[in-house]
Design a protein around this motif. Structure first.
Motif, short mmCIF file in Angstrom:
data_model
loop_
_atom_site.label_atom_id
_atom_site.label_comp_id
_atom_site.label_asym_id
_atom_site.label_seq_id
_atom_site.Cartn_x
_atom_site.Cartn_y
_atom_site.Cartn_z
N ILE A 1 0.97 -1.30 0.02
CA ILE A 1 0.20 0.20 0.04
C ILE A 1 0.93 1.24 -0.03
N SER A 2 1.88 1.22 0.82
CA SER A 2 2.81 2.40 1.03
C SER A 2 3.32 2.94 -0.32
N VAL A 3 3.64 1.73 -1.28
CA VAL A 3 4.46 2.30 -2.57
C VAL A 3 3.61 2.45 -3.85
N SER A 4 2.16 2.14 -3.67
CA SER A 4 1.27 1.78 -4.70
C SER A 4 1.14 3.31 -5.39
N LEU A 5 1.11 3.10 -6.72
CA LEU A 5 0.97 4.39 -7.62
C LEU A 5 -0.36 4.22 -8.47
N VAL B 1 4.10 2.90 6.18
CA VAL B 1 5.40 2.43 6.63
C VAL B 1 5.58 2.21 7.96
N ILE B 2 4.99 3.15 8.79
CA ILE B 2 4.98 3.16 10.31
C ILE B 2 4.17 2.02 10.79
N PHE B 3 3.10 1.79 9.91
CA PHE B 3 2.11 0.82 10.31
C PHE B 3 2.89 -0.45 10.16
N MET B 4 3.37 -0.70 8.99
CA MET B 4 4.21 -1.94 8.79
C MET B 4 5.32 -2.21 9.87
N VAL B 5 6.08 -1.31 10.41
CA VAL B 5 6.93 -1.67 11.41
C VAL B 5 6.20 -2.11 12.62
N ILE B 6 5.27 -1.40 12.90
CA ILE B 6 4.28 -1.88 14.03
C ILE B 6 4.24 -3.18 13.86
#
Length: 374
Positions: free
Chosen positions: A88-92, A162-167
Motif C-alpha cells: 500500500i505504501s508504494v502503490s501508484l 510504513v510506520i504501520f508496517m514497522v509496528i
C-alpha cells in the motif's frame, strides 16, 4: 495459559490486522485520492477487496483449524499484514493499491479464529467470554491509533503505512514469543452434532450478513463525507477515527454485559446503537454534537456487537470455536464486501445523506433476529 497474558498478545495483533491493515483505508481515502485519483465507485470496489480477502482467509482458517496450529496461522496473519501494508505504501495506481488492500485484508481473516481456539483450549471457562471480548477490542485500539497518527502525519499517508508496517513487525515478534507452541488444533466432531449446530446458526448468519452491509457505509465513506461538508469544522474529520477507536474500548465490556443480561439483550442494544449512528450521520451531519455523538455510538457499538457475535457463535458451535467465531465474521465480511460496492454506487447516484439513512434502515432490520440457546 493466563488470560491476561493472552489478551496482551492478542489485542495488539487484532489492532494491527483490523485497525491498521483493514479499517485505515477509509480514514486515508481523502489523502490517497489526492495521489491516486479515483471515483467513488472505484474507492468502494477497492474497499470491497479487503472484505473479499478477509472472507477467503477466514474460510481457510476454519478449514485448516484441524490441521494447522493456531500459532502458525497467526504467524501467517502477521506476515500478510506486513507485506500488505508495505505494498500500500508504494502503490501508484488503483490496481497496486487494491493488491495491497487485498493482502492486508487476508491478515485480518487469519487472525481472529485462532485466538478463539487458544482461548477455548487454554483459558478457564469463566474467563473465556471476557478474554474473547477484550482481544476483539483490539480493533478499537488500532482505529484510534490510526486516527492519532494521521493527525500528526497530516497527509503523509505513504509514510504512515510504513510506520504501520514497522509496528506490525514488532507485534508479530511479540506473538511469536508468547503464543503456545502446541495444542489448539480442532478435533473432528460427529456429523449429527455438527448438523444441529449449523441449523441453530441460521439467525446468526443472517444477522451478521445484514450488519455487514449496514456498517460498510460508515467504515468506507463516513470520513470522506464529513471532511467534504461545507461549514463543518475540520477537527470533526480529524478526530473521527480517534473517537470511533476510543469509544470502541467500551466494546470490550461485551463479555461482562452478556454475563449479566444475556446474549439477546446485548444484541438488541448494540443493533439499535449501531444503526442510530448511521441515522444521525445521514440526517444531521453538519451538527458538531452529531459529529461527536455519531462516531462515539458507532465505535462503541461496532466493537460491542462483534464481541456479541463471537460469544453467540462460540455458544452455538460449542465443539468448534474456530467456526463459532469464523462463521459470523465471515458473513459480516461478505456483507461488508457487498455493502462497500453498494455504498459506492448509492453515494455516487444519490449522495451520502441517502446512503447513511439507507444503512441505518438495514441495521435496524436486524433486530428481528433472536439468539437461540442450546
Amino acid at each position: 495459559m493466563n488470560a491476561n497474558k493472552l489478551i496482551l498478545a492478542g489485542l495488539p495483533m487484532i489492532a494491527v490486522t483490523y485497525g491498521l491493515s483493514r479499517f485505515s483505508y477509509g480514514l486515508m481515502l481523502p489523502y490517497i485520492n489526492e495521489a491516486i485519483n479515483m471515483t467513488q465507485s472505484t474507492s468502494g470496489i477497492i474497499s470491497s477487496m479487503s472484505y473479499v480477502a478477509y472472507c477467503i482467509a477466514i474460510v481457510a482458517a476454519m478449514m485448516f483449524s484441524g490441521r494447522v496450529t493456531s500459532r502458525l496461522m497467526l504467524m501467517a496473519a502477521g506476515l500478510l499484514s506486513i507485506i500488505g501494508l508495505g505494498v500500500i505504501s508504494v502503490s501508484l495506481t488503483p490496481i497496486g493499491l487494491g493488491a495491497g488492500i487485498f493482502l492486508a485484508g487476508m491478515s485480518t481473516g487469519l487472525s481472529s479464529p485462532p485466538y478463539a481456539s487458544i482461548v477455548n483450549a487454554t483459558v478457564e471457562a469463566r474467563e473465556q467470554n471476557q478474554a474473547n471480548a477484550w482481544i476483539n477490542s483490539g480493533t478499537s485500539i488500532g482505529t484510534a491509533f490510526t486516527g492519532a497518527i494521521v493527525i500528526m502525519m497530516v497527509d503523509s499517508w505513504r509514510e504512515t503505512y510504513v510506520i504501520f508496517m514497522v509496528i506490525a513487525m514488532v507485534v508479530l515478534a511479540a506473538n511469536y514469543k508468547v503464543l503456545p507452541h502446541k495444542s489448539t488444533i480442532e478435533k473432528k466432531r460427529s456429523a449429527g452434532f455438527v448438523k444441529q449446530e449449523w441449523k441453530q446458526s441460521l439467525q446468526l448468519i443472517l444477522a451478521s450478513l445484514l450488519l455487514g452491509i449496514s456498517s460498510a457505509a460508515y467504515w468506507t465513506f463516513s470520513r470522506d463525507f464529513i471532511v467534504n461538508l461545507e461549514g463543518v469544522p475540520a477537527y470533526l474529520g480529524d478526530w473521527l477515527w480517534i473517537i470511533i477507536g476510543l469509544s470502541g474500548l467500551l466494546g470490550g465490556t461485551a463479555g461482562i454485559f452478556i454475563n449479566w443480561f444475556g446474549i439477546g439483550s446485548a444484541f438488541r442494544l448494540s443493533v439499535v446503537t449501531l444503526s442510530t449512528a448511521s441515522l444521525l450521520l445521514g440526517s444531521s451531519p453538519g451538527s458538531p454534537v452529531v459529529g461527536f455523538l455519531s462516531p462515539f455510538l458507532f465505535g462503541s457499538s461496532y466493537v460491542f456487537i462483534t464481541g456479541v457475535l463471537i460469544v453467540w457463535g462460540v455458544s452455538v458451535f460449542r465443539t468448534n470455536p474456530s467456526i463459532g467465531l469464523g462463521l459470523p465474521f465471515l458473513m459480516l465480511a461478505l456483507g461488508q464486501a457487498a455493502g462497500s460496492i453498494f455504498s459506492g454506487i448509492v453515494a455516487g447516484s444519490f449522495g451520502y445523506h441517502t446512503l447513511f439513512l439507507a444503512a441505518s434502515v438495514i441495521g435496524y432490520a436486524t433486530i428481528i433476529f433472536k439468539y437461540q440457546s442450546q
